[in-house]
Design a protein around this motif. Structure first.
Motif, PDB file in Angstrom:
ATOM      1  N   UNK A 250     -30.518  -9.778  13.553  1.00  0.00           N
ATOM      2  CA  UNK A 250     -30.880 -10.571  12.376  1.00  0.00           C
ATOM      3  C   UNK A 250     -32.274 -10.201  11.864  1.00  0.00           C
ATOM      4  N   UNK A 251     -33.160  -9.864  12.771  1.00  0.00           N
ATOM      5  CA  UNK A 251     -34.515  -9.479  12.371  1.00  0.00           C
ATOM      6  C   UNK A 251     -34.514  -8.164  11.597  1.00  0.00           C
ATOM      7  N   UNK A 252     -33.520  -7.325  11.843  1.00  0.00           N
ATOM      8  CA  UNK A 252     -33.412  -6.067  11.108  1.00  0.00           C
ATOM      9  C   UNK A 252     -33.165  -6.326   9.622  1.00  0.00           C
ATOM     10  N   UNK A 253     -32.312  -7.307   9.334  1.00  0.00           N
ATOM     11  CA  UNK A 253     -31.974  -7.612   7.946  1.00  0.00           C
ATOM     12  C   UNK A 253     -32.942  -8.619   7.317  1.00  0.00           C
ATOM     13  N   UNK A 254     -33.457  -9.503   8.142  1.00  0.00           N
ATOM     14  CA  UNK A 254     -34.369 -10.546   7.648  1.00  0.00           C
ATOM     15  C   UNK A 254     -35.629 -10.538   8.503  1.00  0.00           C
ATOM     16  N   UNK A 255     -36.593  -9.678   8.184  1.00  0.00           N
ATOM     17  CA  UNK A 255     -37.816  -9.546   8.988  1.00  0.00           C
ATOM     18  C   UNK A 255     -38.514 -10.893   9.184  1.00  0.00           C
ATOM     19  N   UNK A 256     -38.933 -11.117  10.424  1.00  0.00           N
ATOM     20  CA  UNK A 256     -39.592 -12.374  10.754  1.00  0.00           C
ATOM     21  C   UNK A 256     -38.631 -13.485  11.115  1.00  0.00           C
ATOM     22  N   UNK A 257     -37.320 -13.160  11.175  1.00  0.00           N
ATOM     23  CA  UNK A 257     -36.318 -14.194  11.474  1.00  0.00           C
ATOM     24  C   UNK A 257     -36.598 -14.861  12.819  1.00  0.00           C
ATOM     25  N   UNK A 258     -37.027 -14.043  13.805  1.00  0.00           N
ATOM     26  CA  UNK A 258     -37.229 -14.583  15.147  1.00  0.00           C
ATOM     27  C   UNK A 258     -38.345 -15.619  15.196  1.00  0.00           C
ATOM     28  N   UNK A 259     -39.212 -15.617  14.196  1.00  0.00           N
ATOM     29  CA  UNK A 259     -40.332 -16.564  14.180  1.00  0.00           C
ATOM     30  C   UNK A 259     -39.994 -17.868  13.466  1.00  0.00           C
ATOM     31  N   UNK A 260     -38.797 -17.932  12.899  1.00  0.00           N
ATOM     32  CA  UNK A 260     -38.441 -19.127  12.123  1.00  0.00           C
ATOM     33  C   UNK A 260     -37.905 -20.245  13.010  1.00  0.00           C
ATOM     34  N   UNK A 261     -37.489 -19.903  14.209  1.00  0.00           N
ATOM     35  CA  UNK A 261     -37.054 -20.914  15.169  1.00  0.00           C
ATOM     36  C   UNK A 261     -35.857 -21.724  14.717  1.00  0.00           C
ATOM     37  N   UNK A 262     -34.983 -21.115  13.929  1.00  0.00           N
ATOM     38  CA  UNK A 262     -33.812 -21.823  13.416  1.00  0.00           C
ATOM     39  C   UNK A 262     -32.602 -21.468  14.265  1.00  0.00           C
ATOM     40  N   UNK A 263     -32.406 -22.233  15.347  1.00  0.00           N
ATOM     41  CA  UNK A 263     -31.318 -21.920  16.278  1.00  0.00           C
ATOM     42  C   UNK A 263     -29.943 -22.258  15.699  1.00  0.00           C
ATOM     43  N   UNK A 295     -27.313 -24.911   1.688  1.00  0.00           N
ATOM     44  CA  UNK A 295     -27.382 -24.797   3.147  1.00  0.00           C
ATOM     45  C   UNK A 295     -28.579 -23.928   3.505  1.00  0.00           C
ATOM     46  N   UNK A 296     -29.682 -24.561   3.894  1.00  0.00           N
ATOM     47  CA  UNK A 296     -30.921 -23.830   4.160  1.00  0.00           C
ATOM     48  C   UNK A 296     -30.875 -23.039   5.471  1.00  0.00           C
ATOM     49  N   UNK A 297     -29.807 -23.214   6.239  1.00  0.00           N
ATOM     50  CA  UNK A 297     -29.654 -22.442   7.464  1.00  0.00           C
ATOM     51  C   UNK A 297     -28.709 -21.268   7.314  1.00  0.00           C
ATOM     52  N   UNK A 298     -28.263 -21.006   6.091  1.00  0.00           N
ATOM     53  CA  UNK A 298     -27.297 -19.934   5.841  1.00  0.00           C
ATOM     54  C   UNK A 298     -27.994 -18.665   5.366  1.00  0.00           C
ATOM     55  N   UNK A 299     -27.579 -17.536   5.938  1.00  0.00           N
ATOM     56  CA  UNK A 299     -28.053 -16.211   5.535  1.00  0.00           C
ATOM     57  C   UNK A 299     -26.824 -15.372   5.173  1.00  0.00           C
ATOM     58  N   UNK A 300     -26.970 -14.512   4.169  1.00  0.00           N
ATOM     59  CA  UNK A 300     -25.841 -13.693   3.720  1.00  0.00           C
ATOM     60  C   UNK A 300     -26.219 -12.219   3.723  1.00  0.00           C
ATOM     61  N   UNK A 301     -25.403 -11.418   4.422  1.00  0.00           N
ATOM     62  CA  UNK A 301     -25.493  -9.958   4.370  1.00  0.00           C
ATOM     63  C   UNK A 301     -24.284  -9.494   3.575  1.00  0.00           C
TER      64      UNK A 301
END
Length: 448
Positions: A250-263, A295-301
């Motif tokens: 997920x960090x590859x597509x959305x840099x900084x994803x790991x720092x968002x803490x959205x489990x 949906x603020x927890x949704x990501x789309x590739x």
């Protein structure tokens, strides 16, 4: 004895190549690398092809067995789509791992997906121009199809004569039929690999001549001579078999994803095909922004397809939780990042969905003349609980409802994932490589 007249009975359902052109490579004879008009055989001399026998001579058999103790030489006939190309590459990669001295040649069409994908994968590539069957069948363009098939066979004979393969592997595409048929006419061992749940007419014909038929699903056996079939699944690219954590992907597509803490974040992967699925893209265009905003927890590739990208890019609004590309070069990471996949139902994609254990919504292409995609989707619905939406049913509303019903139900997602993984065989390419080596009397074990 079998003659070319047998072939003509099946011509209306196949696509065949015409005159050849070959990519430059030192391992192939210069006479093949630079075709000349003097090498083309005139129509008046084509009649000899009609008397070629499908029976392998004893001398050819003995010669092939004696030569089998040396380097394994394999020709792959594959092209047209990634669904035919990448299974062949996966098998070739496995052969090189198991038998490092293997010599491999791919035959495909010029200026095609395989003409770039195969060399970039590190393999020799020779091209034979392909000819699509015109529709309707009575179209004037089809009158020359028998001549073009015979001309193609002659060029395939030349390639096989110079490369001297122990075995030819056909995985589908426009050039697969003439290459495989030429192999059998020359007494070379032939195997075919069928990715779809139900084969097309080309592989149905080739199955009569093949030594071994590798199929992906148990149900496919009913479409072939049962004594020749080996059920081993579809070969999956090595990159998809390597474990990559969801967070890293997920960090590859959305840099900084790991720092968002959205489990509780969910990633939707939309695969519009290599060239683009118009109906899917339009449906997504009408719902993506509303879904992201609601949906603020949704990501789309979203892979739009190469031909559709410019239009989609001009219409889609930039969003930090949206990754829009024409083609996914790191599809392994896209699968690893995804919680749910919306996709066409090509054979390779369907099997990759199973192999990566992903819940899916499948939208079969209505342009598949033999109905493969609908049959593939129906099979995944049976074995993995995939949701199937036909294009007649597809709009932004039906797609949004299907996505929401799956993403909000953790238990359903877990069940779909478990069922998908159980239906897949990640060792398919290994098993196929071992069968090929066994077929030509080569040991699969390295000498100590």
């Amino acid at each position: 004895m079998a003659t070319i007249s047998i072939i003509s009975r099946f011509l209306p359902s196949s696509n065949f190549p015409t005159s050849p052109s070959y990519s430059s490579h030192p391992s192939l004879p210069s006479s093949l690398l630079t075709p000349r008009s003097s090498r083309f055989i005139q129509p008046t001399s084509l009649c000899f092809s009609c008397s070629l026998s499908l029976t392998q001579s004893n001398d050819q058999t003995a010669a092939a067995q004696d030569d089998a103790v040396g380097n394994l030489r394999v020709v792959f006939a594959a092209g047209g789509t990634g669904g035919h190309i990448y299974p062949a590459v996966a098998i070739a990669d496995e052969l090189r791992i198991t038998n490092p001295t293997s010599e491999i040649l791919f035959i495909g069409a010029p200026k095609s997906m395989e003409s770039t994908a195969i060399p970039s994968s590190g393999y020799i590539f020779a091209s034979v121009p392909a000819v699509r069957l015109a529709r309707p069948l009575i179209a004037p363009q089809n009158l020359l199809l028998p001549y073009r098939l015979i001309k193609s066979l002659i060029q395939c004979f030349r390639l096989l004569r110079d490369f001297k393969p122990h075995v030819v592997v056909g995985t589908g595409g426009y050039v697969s039929f003439p290459v495989c048929l030429a192999a059998k006419l020359k007494g070379i061992k032939l195997v075919i690999q069928e990715q779809n749940s139900v084969p097309g007419i080309a592989n149905s014909i080739l199955s009569l001549f093949a030594d071994v038929i590798f199929v992906a699903f148990n149900s496919t056996i009913d479409s072939f001579p049962r004594n020749k079939c080996v059920v081993c699944g579809n070969p999956v690219r090595l990159s998809l078999r390597k474990h990559v954590s969801k967070e890293s992907a997920r960090s590859y597509f959305f840099p900084g994803f790991e720092n968002r803490g959205d489990c509780k974040a969910k990633v939707l992967l939309v695969l519009g095909g290599s060239f683009g699925a118009n109906a899917m893209n339009i449906a997504m265009l009408n719902l993506y922004y509303q879904m992201l905003r609601g949906n603020h927890g949704l990501y789309i590739i979203w892979q739009t397809g190469v031909e559709a990208y410019d239009e989609m890019d001009s219409l889609v609004k930039d969003h930090p939780r949206l990754y829009l590309k024409p083609f996914m070069h790191r599809l392994d990471l896209a699968y690893a990042a995804a919680d749910l996949i919306v996709s066409r139902a090509g054979a390779l994609t369907c099997y990759e969905i199973l192999a990566t254990g992903k819940p899916s919504i499948l939208i079969p292409s209505p342009n598949d003349s033999e109905g493969h995609q609908f049959k593939n989707a129906s099979l995944l619905a049976d074995v993995a609980g995939a949701t199937v939406i036909t294009e007649d049913e597809l709009d932004s509303s039906t797609l949004a409802i299907a996505i929401e019903q799956i993403l909000r139900d953790e238990r359903k997602m877990a069940d779909m994932s478990e069922r998908a993984l159980k239906a897949a065989n990640l060792n398919a390419s290994t098993e196929i490589a071992e069968h090929i080596l066994s077929l030509v009397n080569l040991s699969t074990k390295k000498e100590k």
